[in-house]
Design an enzyme around this catalytic site. Sequence first.
Site, mmCIF file in Angstrom:
data_model
loop_
_atom_site.group_PDB
_atom_site.id
_atom_site.type_symbol
_atom_site.label_atom_id
_atom_site.label_comp_id
_atom_site.label_asym_id
_atom_site.label_seq_id
_atom_site.Cartn_x
_atom_site.Cartn_y
_atom_site.Cartn_z
ATOM 1 N N ASN A 228 0.855 -1.202 0.000
ATOM 2 C CA ASN A 228 0.000 0.000 0.000
ATOM 3 C C ASN A 228 0.878 1.233 0.000
ATOM 4 O O ASN A 228 2.097 1.143 -0.026
ATOM 5 C CB ASN A 228 -0.936 -0.026 1.214
ATOM 6 C CG ASN A 228 -0.145 -0.087 2.506
ATOM 7 O OD1 ASN A 228 0.569 0.830 2.847
ATOM 8 N ND2 ASN A 228 -0.258 -1.214 3.212
ATOM 9 N N ASP A 298 -3.573 -6.834 5.114
ATOM 10 C CA ASP A 298 -4.451 -7.772 5.819
ATOM 11 C C ASP A 298 -4.296 -9.201 5.294
ATOM 12 O O ASP A 298 -4.538 -10.157 6.017
ATOM 13 C CB ASP A 298 -5.907 -7.325 5.682
ATOM 14 C CG ASP A 298 -6.178 -6.066 6.499
ATOM 15 O OD1 ASP A 298 -5.697 -6.017 7.649
ATOM 16 O OD2 ASP A 298 -6.832 -5.140 5.986
ATOM 17 N N LYS A 308 10.618 -16.035 -10.399
ATOM 18 C CA LYS A 308 9.781 -15.028 -11.057
ATOM 19 C C LYS A 308 8.827 -15.711 -12.034
ATOM 20 O O LYS A 308 9.271 -16.521 -12.873
ATOM 21 C CB LYS A 308 10.672 -14.034 -11.800
ATOM 22 C CG LYS A 308 9.880 -12.921 -12.431
ATOM 23 C CD LYS A 308 10.748 -12.001 -13.251
ATOM 24 C CE LYS A 308 9.852 -11.090 -14.080
ATOM 25 N NZ LYS A 308 10.567 -10.449 -15.154
ATOM 26 N N PRO A 327 -1.485 -12.245 10.317
ATOM 27 C CA PRO A 327 -1.734 -12.041 11.753
ATOM 28 C C PRO A 327 -1.972 -10.563 12.036
ATOM 29 O O PRO A 327 -1.458 -9.709 11.315
ATOM 30 C CB PRO A 327 -0.429 -12.504 12.410
ATOM 31 C CG PRO A 327 0.604 -12.385 11.335
ATOM 32 C CD PRO A 327 -0.109 -12.634 10.033
ATOM 33 N N LYS A 359 -13.037 -0.870 15.704
ATOM 34 C CA LYS A 359 -11.670 -1.421 15.780
ATOM 35 C C LYS A 359 -11.114 -1.292 17.200
ATOM 36 O O LYS A 359 -10.381 -2.146 17.681
ATOM 37 C CB LYS A 359 -10.741 -0.718 14.788
ATOM 38 C CG LYS A 359 -10.953 -1.192 13.352
ATOM 39 C CD LYS A 359 -10.087 -0.503 12.338
ATOM 40 C CE LYS A 359 -10.470 -0.982 10.937
ATOM 41 N NZ LYS A 359 -9.957 -0.179 9.853
HETATM 42 O O1 PMT Z 1 2.710 6.197 6.498
HETATM 43 P P1 PMT Z 1 2.055 7.503 6.082
HETATM 44 O O2 PMT Z 1 2.168 7.757 4.589
HETATM 45 O O3 PMT Z 1 2.518 8.651 6.926
HETATM 46 O O4 PMT Z 1 0.490 7.371 6.332
HETATM 47 C C1 PMT Z 1 0.004 7.222 7.624
HETATM 48 C C2 PMT Z 1 -1.096 6.167 7.712
HETATM 49 C C3 PMT Z 1 -2.311 6.600 6.905
HETATM 50 C C4 PMT Z 1 -0.574 4.820 7.204
HETATM 51 C C5 PMT Z 1 -1.441 6.035 9.245
HETATM 52 O O5 PMT Z 1 -1.887 7.260 9.719
HETATM 53 C C6 PMT Z 1 -2.488 4.964 9.480
HETATM 54 O O6 PMT Z 1 -3.677 5.169 9.368
HETATM 55 N N1 PMT Z 1 -2.019 3.722 9.821
HETATM 56 C C7 PMT Z 1 -2.873 2.540 9.966
HETATM 57 C C8 PMT Z 1 -3.235 1.996 8.619
HETATM 58 C C9 PMT Z 1 -4.056 0.720 8.730
HETATM 59 O O7 PMT Z 1 -3.578 -0.309 8.376
HETATM 60 O O8 PMT Z 1 -5.227 0.863 9.285
HETATM 61 P P2 PMT Z 1 -6.281 -0.373 9.545
HETATM 62 O O9 PMT Z 1 -7.550 0.324 9.822
HETATM 63 O O10 PMT Z 1 -6.231 -1.318 8.388
HETATM 64 O O11 PMT Z 1 -5.710 -1.115 10.833
HETATM 65 C C10 PMT Z 1 -6.105 -0.773 12.145
HETATM 66 C C11 PMT Z 1 -4.929 -0.915 13.093
HETATM 67 O O12 PMT Z 1 -4.518 -2.287 13.191
HETATM 68 C C12 PMT Z 1 -3.682 -0.143 12.692
HETATM 69 O O13 PMT Z 1 -3.114 0.378 13.885
HETATM 70 C C13 PMT Z 1 -2.782 -1.191 12.075
HETATM 71 O O14 PMT Z 1 -1.387 -0.870 12.270
HETATM 72 C C14 PMT Z 1 -3.156 -2.432 12.870
HETATM 73 N N2 PMT Z 1 -3.029 -3.687 12.116
HETATM 74 C C15 PMT Z 1 -3.840 -3.937 11.049
HETATM 75 C C16 PMT Z 1 -3.746 -5.167 10.391
HETATM 76 C C17 PMT Z 1 -2.793 -6.109 10.851
HETATM 77 N N3 PMT Z 1 -2.667 -7.277 10.238
HETATM 78 N N4 PMT Z 1 -2.006 -5.830 11.891
HETATM 79 C C18 PMT Z 1 -2.098 -4.635 12.542
HETATM 80 O O15 PMT Z 1 -1.354 -4.374 13.500
#
Ligand code: PMT
Length: 431
Positions: A228, A298, A308, A327, A359
């Site tokens: 991403n 995810d 490749k 995970p 969340k």
């Molecule tokens: O890196 P930048 O360009 O500065 O941008 C910042 C950002 C937009 C990436 C940041 O501000 C942000 O929103 N980070 C979280 C992005 C995300 O994956 O959000 P989510 O809603 O999918 O996940 C929720 C939370 O669970 C997050 O804290 C994520 O780190 C965590 N997570 C999610 C999936 C996973 N498998 N493991 C996790 O720890």
Amino acid sequence: MAPEAWQSKRVLLAVTGGIAAYKSALLARLLVKAGADVQVLMTAGAHAFIQPLTFQALTGRAVRSDLLDEQAEQGMGHIELARWPDLVIIAPASADVMARAAAGMADDLLTTVLLATRKQVFWVPAMNQAMWSHPLTQRNRTVLAAVPFYTMLDTAEGAQACGETGPGRMLEPEDIMTLISATLSPADSTRLHSGPGPISDGLLSGHRVVITAGPTREYIDPVRFVSNESSGRMGYALAAAAVAAGADVTLISGPVGIPAPDGVHLRSVTSAEQMLQAALMATADGCEIFIAAAAVADYRPARPAGQKLKKQAAAVQLSQLELVENPDVLKSVADSGNAAYLVGFAAETEQLAEHARSKLTRKGIDLIVANDVSRTDIGFNSDFNEVLLIDHQQTQRLERQSKRQLGQNLLLQIVDRWRLKNEDGTSGRGK
Ligand code: PMT
């Protein structure tokens, strides 16, 4: 923006040839209004876009343009001009001036001053999107960004004067002021936003903070991956603020193109599984604050190819790509019970507060920081962000600001809540 940061600052504002030069007049006006003493330098190219008289009227100083100007040299010669400012801002910085400066040339007043000065120089590029993304411009950008006293600001994305759309637009003057003032006086800029107080050395001394940042990459074959747009800037800004607060900081980072803040223990990872292992290891002996700013993929390909994939095979494989769930790093650390205070981020494109709140409870954490990633002026890969802080008691908005500032303001909010939780002995967590 912190007006104090600019009071009596001597600013050399260099304007180069580009349509965005008209915005530099507003920048000059804002600088003067904030209390700075502004000297404008125009390159030959800039004269085609804007009159020196405009800047002279705004700053009260005659504009400098020529290297071999006998009259000007009798007053402030080009070497004195290089010594005079507290900082230099080049806005707009054209592809041409970036190339000449990156080559170390001194063929006009600006490039000569640049070689002669050791003051902070802020580059504000502006050009057509194809020129900006050209490998040679990007190479020059990297060369300039490596100069210790140079700061390269980003470009904005959107419609351009040439009719094209994309990155390469000059940042708005207000945003330039915000970004630069945050680097001039971090404590001042912190005070602008409501928070418990400025970052100080002792705030987190003796305490451990673990932060995840950046994207993860999930490989399909050795050269293709799912990922991403996360640049790591948000997590890195938090890490810098935590170091400034005296914490022992471990930064677990996916692949990004920015340098780690001084003083962090950097753990570089690629995939979500590696991020999980690094996070469990970094928190094994306990930590006070865990912040998950990373954008973790995810899902990952169930069976990545060892070699490749050939184009034909890749077409078939990609159309039937089988994915397995990764995970959840944040939830795993929450479940381990090794972090005293847990902060997640929620990247949403709709129903920001509702999705973030779910969340917060699902992951069993103390606080969630929600950002709207459908906007291009904040969120992913931007220098700015605007967030909602949602905990189990309240929701609070932190207005759009630079990620550098936000890193400090967020950390102050987090420390405040962590202390409160310690005093109460309650988290209100939804575990
Ligand atoms: O890196 P930048 O360009 O500065 O941008 C910042 C950002 C937009 C990436 C940041 O501000 C942000 O929103 N980070 C979280 C992005 C995300 O994956 O959000 P989510 O809603 O999918 O996940 C929720 C939370 O669970 C997050 O804290 C994520 O780190 C965590 N997570 C999610 C999936 C996973 N498998 N493991 C996790 O720890």
